[in-house]
Design a protein around this motif. Structure first.
Motif, mmCIF file in Angstrom:
data_model
loop_
_atom_site.group_PDB
_atom_site.id
_atom_site.type_symbol
_atom_site.label_atom_id
_atom_site.label_comp_id
_atom_site.label_asym_id
_atom_site.label_seq_id
_atom_site.Cartn_x
_atom_site.Cartn_y
_atom_site.Cartn_z
ATOM 1 N N ARG A 90 13.448 12.185 5.485
ATOM 2 C CA ARG A 90 12.658 11.080 6.051
ATOM 3 C C ARG A 90 13.420 9.754 6.051
ATOM 4 N NH1 ARG A 90 7.276 11.979 7.224
ATOM 5 N NH2 ARG A 90 6.431 13.960 6.482
ATOM 6 N N VAL A 103 14.238 7.584 9.588
ATOM 7 C CA VAL A 103 13.978 6.151 9.797
ATOM 8 C C VAL A 103 15.151 5.503 10.528
ATOM 9 C CG1 VAL A 103 13.731 3.909 8.647
ATOM 10 C CG2 VAL A 103 12.373 5.855 7.860
ATOM 11 N N LEU A 124 8.167 4.644 1.523
ATOM 12 C CA LEU A 124 8.747 4.922 2.845
ATOM 13 C C LEU A 124 8.304 3.843 3.838
ATOM 14 C CD1 LEU A 124 10.393 7.109 4.469
ATOM 15 C CD2 LEU A 124 8.185 8.005 5.201
ATOM 16 N N ASN A 125 7.030 3.522 3.777
ATOM 17 C CA ASN A 125 6.456 2.470 4.614
ATOM 18 C C ASN A 125 7.178 1.137 4.377
ATOM 19 O OD1 ASN A 125 2.953 1.822 5.416
ATOM 20 N ND2 ASN A 125 4.768 0.774 6.110
ATOM 21 N N ASN A 160 0.830 -1.189 0.000
ATOM 22 C CA ASN A 160 0.000 0.000 0.000
ATOM 23 C C ASN A 160 0.869 1.246 0.000
ATOM 24 O OD1 ASN A 160 -2.612 -1.305 0.272
ATOM 25 N ND2 ASN A 160 -1.904 -1.895 2.308
ATOM 26 N N SER A 161 0.245 2.344 -0.245
ATOM 27 C CA SER A 161 0.805 3.673 -0.035
ATOM 28 C C SER A 161 2.259 3.798 -0.386
ATOM 29 C CB SER A 161 0.620 4.093 1.424
ATOM 30 O OG SER A 161 -0.743 4.224 1.684
ATOM 31 N N SER A 162 3.013 4.295 0.555
ATOM 32 C CA SER A 162 4.324 4.827 0.235
ATOM 33 C C SER A 162 5.439 3.797 0.325
ATOM 34 C CB SER A 162 4.634 5.952 1.204
ATOM 35 O OG SER A 162 4.693 5.440 2.511
ATOM 36 N N SER A 214 3.281 7.222 -5.897
ATOM 37 C CA SER A 214 2.835 8.409 -5.154
ATOM 38 C C SER A 214 2.859 9.677 -5.997
ATOM 39 C CB SER A 214 3.712 8.615 -3.918
ATOM 40 O OG SER A 214 3.478 7.587 -2.992
ATOM 41 N N PHE A 234 10.731 1.389 5.908
ATOM 42 C CA PHE A 234 10.646 1.284 7.368
ATOM 43 C C PHE A 234 10.414 -0.174 7.763
ATOM 44 C CE2 PHE A 234 8.367 1.338 11.406
ATOM 45 C CZ PHE A 234 9.055 2.270 12.157
ATOM 46 N N ASP A 235 9.436 -0.801 7.134
ATOM 47 C CA ASP A 235 9.108 -2.185 7.483
ATOM 48 C C ASP A 235 10.281 -3.125 7.201
ATOM 49 O OD1 ASP A 235 6.653 -1.221 8.153
ATOM 50 O OD2 ASP A 235 5.501 -2.502 6.806
#
Lengths: 429, 429
Positions: free
Chosen positions: A141, A145, A102-103, A98-100, A258, A106-107
């Motif tokens: 960003r 992280v 960045l997510n 999903n989404s970014s 995005s 991070f994960d």
């Protein structure tokens, strides 16, 4: 006009008075301008307004899978194929989320913290004094992280063709150095495209940590600002390149829609080789049953292949170009007379990187704020927010309209001049 | 018909032969039936086919926020209000995410692993011998999360009104016990609704671990199977309840739209008190800029308030009821003559929980598989997949059509009888 270094004290004082008058005039306008973040403008978002109309044709994939229901964790084949084509890799290497992105990044590091990588001696959370390489200026960003996850951020100077590889090759001799942030195409904020040599050295270099990882954030891979394809940044497929040097597990690549469709409703992906992918899937399949497949379907119907994506990106470019041009034109007009400062002229991406007279960036940003112009904090593009030269300011011209950009950059320029003159006067005193 | 316990050996042999004949006849049909997972049926998904049409009215929230762009990390106010209303809490306590609540639960424990909770002596990854309470039977994917994250899974017997609280209160005297999985409304798989007493004791009990957490997975909070509201499961607001006993940080609550609109394109949320929320946001704001807000907007336009959601759920119920009835009717017809087995008659949720004659569940599932009926593996609802009685089989009647459910449950019933008879004959031998 004379450069400031050639001016006498009296001339500088006079210049300062004139500039201060202009600055006060702008302040009196009570402006509210925002050049902080790389957000698409409404007109850019409008380009994708019809994306969900494509769902009128139903919710089934070409393989008759029902995107409305559970399942297909790595994403539907069609979207994986498009991402693979854009990144120059194979569909099997793509996992969509999903989404970014960045997510996803991070994960990915969270998994390494708790479980380690497939080739880790131990989970990264157990590595005391773990470190991460941060080519700087870079993306705030990203840095946040690894800072949040307890890594010491090690700055690496950015050259015109990517991070300084002599420095990188030295630093990776430390086994606590676990990875490096890279935005290889139109880097944030300098717009640098990594050279083939830099890519090769990153893929080839010997690292002390067996589980060293390159986080290859290809955020702007199709985000060209020009129609002239000969000027487009292009990169080798980093997965193959690392493999060819016997470092197959070295790289995770990231991308997202995005800034292709909707920033607030995108699809992200990561690409990884077989070992990294299998390792990640062990945990991804525990974390979730699937991501938003209906959104994936809408995306592949709206932009069915790489060429469609590239055409779509040219519509973005047509909206963005005048904004970058406005930015440059005011900077040239106001600051072109001297070489105390410089700025980038990127062929893609979302930023103009402005380098003020050293030691003045913080003051410029705060003066701009007083005049109603919000800028990214000085130093934001550096680890811990600390620009050793206090010079870099990241300008994000995508969101405001041209008229506002002109005003904001003019105010910035005036503040850049005032602070430079003040510095010179101090030095003369 | 006589119960098996009253039958002679000869009668049992005869019964077994007759049953085996029926079983072989079914096998000859080469069926492919699937009763494994709690997936919505296509007809249920069809109820929400128009959801994205609502975006014809543009992409702005009622506050004129552009859902297409970055920002509004906790989700748009409108969706937070609906979730808050459904969960009986305040909008400020809600953080929405993409897709599944499973993802939210996994991420929540991952944060605790790396950073600890706001009141943790240390990050959970550093707690040797960490344990998690697993009311069983329960949800296999819950158990997999804590197993993957290195927790010892401690089974807790389920009563008709929730987990056995005498056992829970004993177990939480161990400081390594960090949490408990709860599906408080229409539990997976037994359909249990927690009693007020159980809720109170969970909120009130003294735990040795200062950072003990209840994972309150309200997956079926509006997933009623009957129109009679007096039969609907209802629960106290667990956040307030914990607070009222001085344990304000004790609970994270989870929910999603997965089985309200689209399982493959849902919105999830968690609810937490102020301290937990602020703690989580520190990391959530590093992890991602926002989740899919366009999907949130489509959801609130399609189902603008709790009452609209409840009405929508009654349409689901109308589709699901005949399937549960088919399941029960065949079970009654085939197995009602004896009390060697029993099954649940839930008022909501997605499952019928079947309890076979002890020691036969594994065999039943494998016989069903041979006859083309896929069932959830026996024991799947227990920690480590081990049902100490080898009795429980979770039936998921939502996805197949009634005719297939009838066939599948008939085959299951025949296998349940064959295995029981075989057991009796063994015991007689």
């Amino acid at each position: 006009m004379k450069g400031y270094r050639e001016m006498t004290k009296e001339e500088l004082i006079k210049e300062c008075e004139a500039l201060t008058k202009r600055y006060e005039d702008f302040k009196a306008l009570n402006l509210t301008l925002d050049m902080t973040r790389g957000k698409p403008a409404p007109l850019q978002l409008d380009l994708s307004n019809d994306i969900y109309d494509t769902l009128k044709d139903g919710f089934k994939t070409s393989k008759n899978e029902d995107t409305r229901n559970y399942g297909i964790a790595p994403g539907i084949d069609e979207i994986r194929e498009i991402f693979a084509d854009i990144l120059g890799t194979d569909k099997e290497n793509i996992f969509t989320g999903n989404s970014s992105s960045l997510n996803q990044m991070f994960d990915t590091i969270m998994r390494s913290m708790v479980f380690g990588e497939v080739d880790s001696p131990k989970p990264w959370a157990q590595v005391e004094g773990r470190k991460w390489l941060c080519p700087a200026p870079g993306y705030d960003r990203h840095f946040r992280v690894t800072e949040t996850l307890g890594f010491e951020l090690i700055p690496v100077p950015m050259n015109e063709d990517g991070p300084d590889m002599d420095v990188v090759e030295e630093l990776v001799k430390d086994e606590n150095v676990k990875g490096i942030w890279c935005v290889p195409c139109y880097s944030n904020p300098d717009g640098v495209v990594y050279s083939e040599e830099v890519c090769n050295r990153l893929a080839k270099m010997e690292t002390k940590a067996p589980d060293f990882r390159i986080f290859w954030d290809n955020a702007y891979v199709v985000h060209h600002l020009t129609e002239d394809r000969s000027l487009w940044g292009s990169l080798p497929d980093m997965l193959s390149l690392c493999e060819s040097y016997g470092n197959a597990n070295r790289v995770y690549e990231f991308a997202s829609t995005s800034k292709i469709t909707f920033a607030g409703a995108g699809i992200s992906c990561f690409a990884a080789n077989k070992d990294n992918m299998n390792w990640a899937k062990k945990y991804l399949n525990t974390q979730a049953i699937c991501t938003n497949k209906v959104n994936q379907l809408a995306h592949v119907r709206f932009l069915p292949n790489k060429e469609a994506v590239l055409e779509h990106m040219m519509k973005h470019a047509a909206i963005l170009r005048p904004k970058f041009e406005a930015c440059h034109s005011v900077l040239n007009e106001e600051l072109g007379f001297d070489n105390l400062w410089h700025w980038t002229d990127p062929k893609g991406g979302y930023f103009v990187s402005f380098y003020a007279y050293p030691g003045t960036a913080t003051k410029i940003v705060s003066m701009c704020k007083e005049a109603g112009v919000a800028l990214t904090p000085a130093g934001a593009s550096f680890p811990y927010g600390k620009d050793p030269s206090d010079s870099n300011i990241r300008l994000a011209p995508s969101f405001p309209v041209v008229e506002d950009i002109e005003k904001a950059v003019r105010i910035l320029s005036i503040c850049a001049k005032i602070t430079a003159v003040e510095k010179m006067l101090e030095e003369l005193a």
